[in-house]
Design a protein around this motif. Structure first.
Motif, short mmCIF file in Angstrom:
data_model
loop_
_atom_site.label_atom_id
_atom_site.label_comp_id
_atom_site.label_asym_id
_atom_site.label_seq_id
_atom_site.Cartn_x
_atom_site.Cartn_y
_atom_site.Cartn_z
N LEU A 42 0.83 -1.20 0.00
CA LEU A 42 0.00 0.00 0.00
C LEU A 42 0.86 1.25 0.00
O LEU A 42 0.49 2.27 -0.58
N LEU A 43 2.03 1.18 0.62
CA LEU A 43 2.94 2.32 0.63
C LEU A 43 3.42 2.63 -0.79
O LEU A 43 3.47 3.79 -1.19
N ALA A 44 3.73 1.60 -1.56
CA ALA A 44 4.17 1.81 -2.95
C ALA A 44 3.05 2.41 -3.79
O ALA A 44 3.29 3.31 -4.60
N ILE A 45 1.84 1.93 -3.60
CA ILE A 45 0.70 2.46 -4.35
C ILE A 45 0.45 3.92 -3.96
O ILE A 45 0.24 4.78 -4.83
N ALA A 46 0.50 4.22 -2.66
CA ALA A 46 0.29 5.60 -2.21
C ALA A 46 1.39 6.52 -2.72
O ALA A 46 1.12 7.65 -3.15
N ALA A 47 2.63 6.05 -2.71
CA ALA A 47 3.75 6.87 -3.19
C ALA A 47 3.61 7.13 -4.69
O ALA A 47 3.85 8.25 -5.16
N THR A 48 3.22 6.11 -5.44
CA THR A 48 3.03 6.28 -6.88
C THR A 48 1.91 7.27 -7.17
O THR A 48 2.05 8.13 -8.05
N THR A 49 0.83 7.16 -6.44
CA THR A 49 -0.30 8.07 -6.64
C THR A 49 0.10 9.50 -6.29
O THR A 49 -0.20 10.44 -7.03
N GLY A 50 0.76 9.68 -5.17
CA GLY A 50 1.21 11.02 -4.77
C GLY A 50 2.18 11.62 -5.76
O GLY A 50 2.11 12.81 -6.09
#
Length: 163
Positions: A42-50
């Motif tokens: 989820l951290l990777a997905i959140a970082a990519t989205t941000g």
């Protein structure tokens, strides 16, 4: 609230609408591709989205304001920063851009999800009441809109210590 029919003659309206289309399509491409492979945290997905939001704002802020979301455009309409004509053109462009981005991802990735009826779509938990899901989405959209309006409204600049 101004209607802005005179803007129909201005090339900036069409430049902004195309900017919103491309910006929203790129946002969808980045965020949907980051969610596709569930091996990502989820951290990777959140970082990519941000990162996708930050990059798109840098690329398209000078073109259209890089709203990327009809709720943001609605906020700018409500505070008088854009006209009704600009709002309508931006929302249409955003919806078309989001649909185009999702279609490109689905065409390029759906073959990986053979037998998956959702084809990689992120859906709420089956046990979650729909009213709670809609309420949370509305609440977080309001937070996003308020944050965007407070930082991007050039008419109301204020000094923030440390910024």
């Amino acid at each position: 609230m101004r209607v802005g029919f005179e803007e129909l003659k201005d090339v900036q309206l069409y430049r902004g609408a195309v900017g919103e289309y491309v910006c929203t399509m790129l946002y969808m491409l980045h965020t949907m591709n980051s969610c596709w492979d569930w091996d990502h945290s989820l951290l990777a997905i959140a970082a990519t989205t941000g990162l996708a939001v930050a990059v798109n704002i840098c690329m398209f802020f000078h073109v259209s304001g890089a709203h990327m979301n009809p709720a943001i455009s609605l906020g700018f309409l409500a505070n008088g920063s854009i006209s009704l004509v600009t709002f309508a053109s931006y929302v249409i462009a955003q919806l078309l851009g989001a649909t185009s981005g999702a279609a490109i991802v689905n065409m390029s990735q759906c073959w990986k999800a053979a037998g998956d009826a959702t084809c990689g779509m992120v859906t709420p938990d089956a046990e979650s009441p729909i009213s709670a899901v809609v309420a949370l989405e509305a609440l977080f959209t309001c937070f996003l809109m308020l944050q965007t309006l407070s930082t991007a409204d050039l008419r109301h600049r204020f000094s923030v210590p440390g910024m």
